[in-house]
Design an enzyme around this catalytic site. Structure first.
Site, mmCIF file in Angstrom:
data_model
loop_
_atom_site.group_PDB
_atom_site.id
_atom_site.type_symbol
_atom_site.label_atom_id
_atom_site.label_comp_id
_atom_site.label_asym_id
_atom_site.label_seq_id
_atom_site.Cartn_x
_atom_site.Cartn_y
_atom_site.Cartn_z
ATOM 1 N N ASP A 1 46.564 95.103 23.732
ATOM 2 C CA ASP A 1 45.132 94.484 24.109
ATOM 3 C C ASP A 1 44.780 92.900 24.865
ATOM 4 O OD1 ASP A 1 43.179 95.045 25.418
ATOM 5 O OD2 ASP A 1 42.582 96.846 24.125
ATOM 6 N N LYS B 1 35.906 94.302 20.789
ATOM 7 C CA LYS B 1 36.076 93.821 22.435
ATOM 8 C C LYS B 1 35.041 93.510 22.202
ATOM 9 C CE LYS B 1 39.846 96.728 23.516
ATOM 10 N NZ LYS B 1 40.293 98.329 24.497
ATOM 11 N N HIS C 1 48.067 66.965 30.914
ATOM 12 C CA HIS C 1 48.011 67.366 32.113
ATOM 13 C C HIS C 1 48.314 66.914 33.235
ATOM 14 C CE1 HIS C 1 47.270 71.219 29.880
ATOM 15 N NE2 HIS C 1 46.926 70.073 29.571
ATOM 16 N N GLU D 1 48.977 79.370 32.030
ATOM 17 C CA GLU D 1 48.749 77.295 31.478
ATOM 18 C C GLU D 1 49.532 76.457 31.173
ATOM 19 O OE1 GLU D 1 45.602 75.117 28.155
ATOM 20 O OE2 GLU D 1 45.598 76.909 28.833
#
Length: 1034
Positions: free
Chosen positions: A902, A826, A998, A692
């Site tokens: 993770d 998760k 951006h 990004e």
């Protein structure tokens, strides 16, 4: 000059590092010899504790013997010396000695000699022949003819009956008498000095404990200094400068505090610094680094004591002379004996660290081979900074210690001056009293004259005689050596010393032998050359079938051998083997001998499982290459074999059995750096792996703004990974009983004992339960050291549940799932947001108002208002759980990817609430993140690129002294990075910069009306252009 000294000291220390055991044993042997020498020349035995003493009897008829201090005060008295002669064998005829008197013991004689004739008499009795005529029990004389010819009684000054108990009794008696006769001022000064000495010992212990040694290094430092003291005492005694024990007891605390142990501590710190692989060469480098400064300190201290030795004051001269020699020997012992100790310590650290890392990885589910490989490359964390000493939890600079030492030296000098100035005015009392009756039987032989006369008798140490050949000099030397070692082994101190040394030696050799065996069995990666056929490219024809294009030219590719991997050379394709022959080789375990085309063919036909290529071939990179070819040729669009997904120059051996299966390559992700960011007073560069645009630059801007306000302050409020199994019971009553038992102290104790027995690192902290019908959910919260720890927790949970079934009275309990989503892992869950999971961290920064305006191009009130409206109210309107932030997941995920965490645990790790306040015109911003799940060992952290980023942060692997500290620090870094990202993005939103930055830096802008801003004013346009630049401002 400094470099020259460093090289000299390194050359002196190097033999001790390469042969530490030899050095330690040799110097310990020499020190033991010095100990016996002290017994011979300095320490009295039980028969000599009161000698020499002086007794006086006046000329009066009824006078009795009394003790006196100075016989010269009685010049008219007749002065005699009394000596006791001791013979080692009463069966041999004793010699005839004039003026001797027999004792109760047949092997002793007492002699009274005029004191003026003492020296000549002593020289005359060094060798005495045995008596030729003896008197039997009936008083008759008879000749002796059984005595060996040429044998004599030989005088020896060896003292064989030293008794420590008697010596301690004597010392205590003398100390108490000294205490009674001492001045109050002297007692106070000595009390302070001894207290400072004991504090010095305590500071040594605490410093060594901070460096990772609980007892060993402290004991060896004291042992080294004790050896130096023994050597110095022997040297000064042989040089004719005996040291009075009373004076030594008074000066010793000043010497200990003045010299101290800073040299040993600083050398230890330098030797135990963080290194890639701890090695005994680190000790030599430490000597080169700090040795010259240590030697300079010794030289300065020696000069001070040399000046004291030159003062001419008796007691001060003796003590300073001894101190100079103590410093000389202490320096020698430091660069020999203690260097050898440090070499063993470094080797122990290397072995312990290696084994600890390997076992931690194995507990986390990593295979032995991968764990051993990772353990070889993990770097130790740094220890405490050189130049600091810790005492009672506080850190003191070396300058403070130097000032304290100076004060103690001045106090020592003032004490001596005070004693000298007040000595003429003090009352001198007898220090040692003796019982006159001990010598009364011997004094009966004094000559009786008329008129009565006065006597002074000086009681001297006894003389020992041994019966031996007169002229056998060599035999005497040999016998003396054997007698010396017999006394050594029989000595009450040395006998225990020898036993301790032998026990330590056996333990040390067993430990090193086990470590060498483990290393010998560890798998080794070899660099070999493999002949591999050229993979055949596939070209799709228009009908959709594939045709194979062959090449007659030789082609090749190479795998970089610097990575410790396999080097390939590709040669022209050879003819494939028949399927039967190829399959026979596979069954014989010789798959690696097949050509690539043969392996591809067998894999496509199912003869070799796709997942088993690494095991069959014994070559991870070749297995990846073949797997790509198999998959590519099994699909219509067979582009994978020649695709841009890289697979060369990568250590897939660490991936195998640990991180991924059916590997076809690796995915490069750009990694940027944000920072430096000051976190709790220390600078960090934060690695971020992301695709990004503007994310790293924006975080960088936040770091710059927070640094201007002093950086980030973090607090870790909780540390505990969770696992929530689901169990079921036949009835609600049984489920309720299980819940009550688990919530009780007895249930918690039993479960904790069972859980903790499964791991060296995982420790159960608490249990929480929730019931739903006949199902019971148990949330285990545990610490896991520096690992994220899900695997080791699952193992502990399974064992604890089995104990609950087998031993706790719940045989009807059924384990539905070891993970019942009550963890929660998760997945979004309020329980993680409320109770926390992993590391719970709060990070805060205060940014000055002018920095908000100049760097962030916004103002404090606008940011506070934006945070309330967007992060609090907006998230509440959306029904968010843990999402009261701008983009915490962006930074968390980027850091997770860069450091081997993770990525899926980004779900709960991104739980965050951002708060802002206006504090006196300054911006106070904080993030509270209750469930950051990170580890610095296991999982993706074992991969070399990810571990390199952990190296950058200084948290790679397990913490060497405090397990869990590295993972906790990584969690703080994540929270601080999130804080920087939150600050920058909110500032951009408040100022209207986000879209423009951006569009300017990361997006193409088609010339369409839809992307054109609607008639901006000149002011707003300028503001937008300015904002477009600040996104990437450093």
């Amino acid at each position: 000059m400094t470099n020259f000294l460093a090289r000299v000291l390194a050359n002196i220390a190097r033999p001790s590092t390469t042969h530490p055991i030899h050095t330690i044993v040799f110097l310990a042997l020499i020190a033991s010899t010095g100990y016996l020498s002290i017994l011979n020349i300095s320490v009295p035995n039980s028969g000599e504790l009161l000698a020499p003493s002086h007794l006086y009897r006046s000329a009066s008829s009824d006078a009795d013997w009394k003790q006196i201090d100075d016989p010269t005060k009685f010049p008219t008295a007749t002065h005699f010396a009394f000596v006791k002669l001791r013979f080692n064998d009463a069966n041999i005829p004793l010699p005839d000695i004039n003026n001797s008197v027999a004792s109760i013991s047949p092997a002793e004689r007492g002699v009274l000699v005029p004191y003026a004739e003492l020296k000549a008499w002593t020289d005359s009795v060094r060798e005495l022949p045995p008596a030729a005529v003896v008197t039997d029990d009936n008083g008759f004389s008879k000749s002796v003819d059984t005595t060996p010819s040429g044998w004599v009684w030989h005088m020896s000054n060896t003292r064989r009956d030293f008794a420590w108990l008697e010596w301690f009794k004597f010392s205590y008696s003398r100390f108490m008498q000294q205490l009674k006769s001492a001045e109050t001022f002297d007692v106070a000064i000595m009390g302070i000095a001894y207290a400072a000495m004991y504090l010095t010992f305590l500071a040594l212990f605490l410093s060594m404990k901070k460096l990772g040694s609980n007892v060993w290094l402290t004991v060896t430092v004291l042992m080294s200094s004790s050896f130096a003291f023994l050597f110095a005492l022997v040297t000064t005694s042989y040089m004719g400068v005996p040291v009075n024990m009373v004076l030594l007891s008074e000066g010793l605390p000043f010497l200990v505090v003045t010299v101290g142990f800073e040299a040993q501590i600083n050398l230890t710190k330098a030797a135990l610094k963080s290194t890639n692989k701890p090695h005994i060469g680190d000790v030599v480098r430490a000597v080169e680094e700090v040795g010259p400064k240590i030697l300079l300190d010794y030289a300065i201290e020696m000069l001070v004591f040399v000046a004291g030795a030159s003062s001419g004051v008796g007691g001060l001269r003796q003590f300073c002379f001894l101190s100079v020699w103590i410093l000389v020997y202490d320096a020698i012992m430091l660069f020999t004996f203690y260097v050898a100790i440090l070499s063993i310590k470094v080797e122990f650290n290397r072995i312990k660290r290696h084994v600890s890392i390997r076992k931690a990885l194995e507990e986390d589910g990593v295979s032995y081979r991968v764990a051993e490989s990772v353990a070889d490359s993990v770097e130790e964390s740094e220890v405490q900074n050189v130049g600091e000493t810790v005492l009672f939890g506080k850190t003191f600079k070396d300058s403070s210690i130097s000032r304290f030492k100076t004060v103690m030296v001045i106090g020592f000098v003032l004490l001596n001056l005070f004693n000298l100035s007040t000595a003429p005015f003090r009352d001198h009392q007898n220090v040692i009293g003796i019982d006159p009756f001990l010598v009364r039987p011997w004094l009966a032989s004094l000559p009786s004259r008329s008129p009565l006369e006065s006597f002074v008798v000086t009681v001297l140490p006894p003389m020992d005689y041994y019966f031996m050949p007169k002229a056998t000099v060599f035999e005497n030397a040999v016998v003396s050596i054997f007698e010396f070692w017999s006394r050594t082994i029989g000595d009450p101190v040395l006998s225990k010393w020898v036993a301790v040394v032998l026990a330590v030696s056996v333990g040390l050799n067993m430990y090193l032998f086990k470590a060498s065996q483990a290393s010998a069995h560890a798998p080794q990666v070899e660099i070999v050359e493999k002949i591999v056929e050229v993979p055949q490219p596939h070209v799709l024809n228009h009908s959709g079938s594939s045709s194979t294009t062959t090449t007659s030219s030789s082609s090749y590719y190479e795998q970089d051998s610097d990575d410790g991997l396999v080097e390939f050379t590709i040669r022209p394709k050879q003819r494939p083997l028949p399927v039967e022959e190829a399959l026979a080789l596979v069954k014989a375990g010789r798959t690696k001998e097949l050509m690539d085309e043969d392996v591809i063919s067998l894999t496509k036909s199912g003869k070799i499982p796709l997942y088993a290529l690494e095991k069959q071939l014994g070559d991870c990179t070749r297995a990846v290459h073949i797997r790509r070819a198999v998959i590519s040729r099994s699909i219509e669009d067979g582009t994978l074999e020649k695709s841009n997904l890289p697979y060369l120059h990568y250590d897939f051996s660490r991936v195998l059995g640990a991180c991924c299966e059916n590997v076809i390559g690796y995915m490069p992700v750009p990694v940027g750096i944000a920072g430096p960011l000051i976190i709790d007073g220390k600078k960090y560069y934060i690695p971020m792996a992301t695709t990004e645009g503007c994310l790293v630059a924006s975080t960088m801007r936040g770091c710059k703004a927070m640094n201007a306000g002093g950086g980030v302050v973090t607090v870790l409020t909780q540390d505990g990974m969770t696992r929530g199994p689901c169990v079921a019971f036949p009835t609600l009553a049984r489920a309720g009983a299980a819940k009550l038992w688990l919530d009780s102290e007895d249930g918690q104790r039993v479960m904790k004992k069972a859980f903790d027995s499964t791991s060296r690192f995982a420790r159960l902290s608490s249990l929480n339960t929730a019931i739903a019908g006949t199902m019971l959910f148990i949330r285990f919260r545990t610490t896991t050291g520096d690992a994220m720890g899900m695997n080791m927790i699952s193992k502990g949970v399974e064992h604890a549940l089995s104990v609950m079934v087998e031993s706790a009275g719940f045989p009807d309990m059924e384990v539905v799932s070891v993970s019942g989503n009550y963890c929660t892992d998760k997945k979004p869950a309020a329980i993680n947001w409320i109770e926390g999971r992993g590391k719970s961290v709060v990070a805060e920064a205060i940014i000055p108002g002018d920095v908000v305006r100049s760097v962030l191009k916004s103002d404090v009130d606008a940011l506070v208002e934006l945070n309330i409206s967007k992060n609090l109210v907006g998230s509440a309107m959306a029904g968010s759980v843990g999402g009261f932030n701008a983009h915490a997941a962006n930074i968390v995920t980027a850091i997770f990817l860069a450091t081997g965490q993770d990525p899926a645990q980004n779900v709960e790790s991104s739980n965050c609430i951002t708060l802002m306040k206006n504090i006196d015109g300054n911006l106070q911003i904080s993030v509270s993140m209750p469930s950051i799940e990170v580890g610095t060992i296991g999982g993706g952290t074992i991969l070399e690129p990810q571990s390199a980023m952990l190296d950058l942060l200084g948290v790679r692997g397990p913490h060497p002294t405090n397990p869990g500290d590295n993972a906790r620090q990584l969690a703080k870094i994540v929270a601080a990075g999130v804080l920087a990202g939150e600050l920058s993005l909110c500032s951009a939103l408040a100022a209207g910069h986000l879209v423009q930055s951006h569009m300017t830096h990361n997006r193409s802008q088609p010339n369409t009306r839809a992307t054109t801003p609607a008639a901006p004013t000149m002011t707003n346009l300028a503001r937008l252009k300015e904002g477009a630049q600040i996104c990437i401002s450093p």
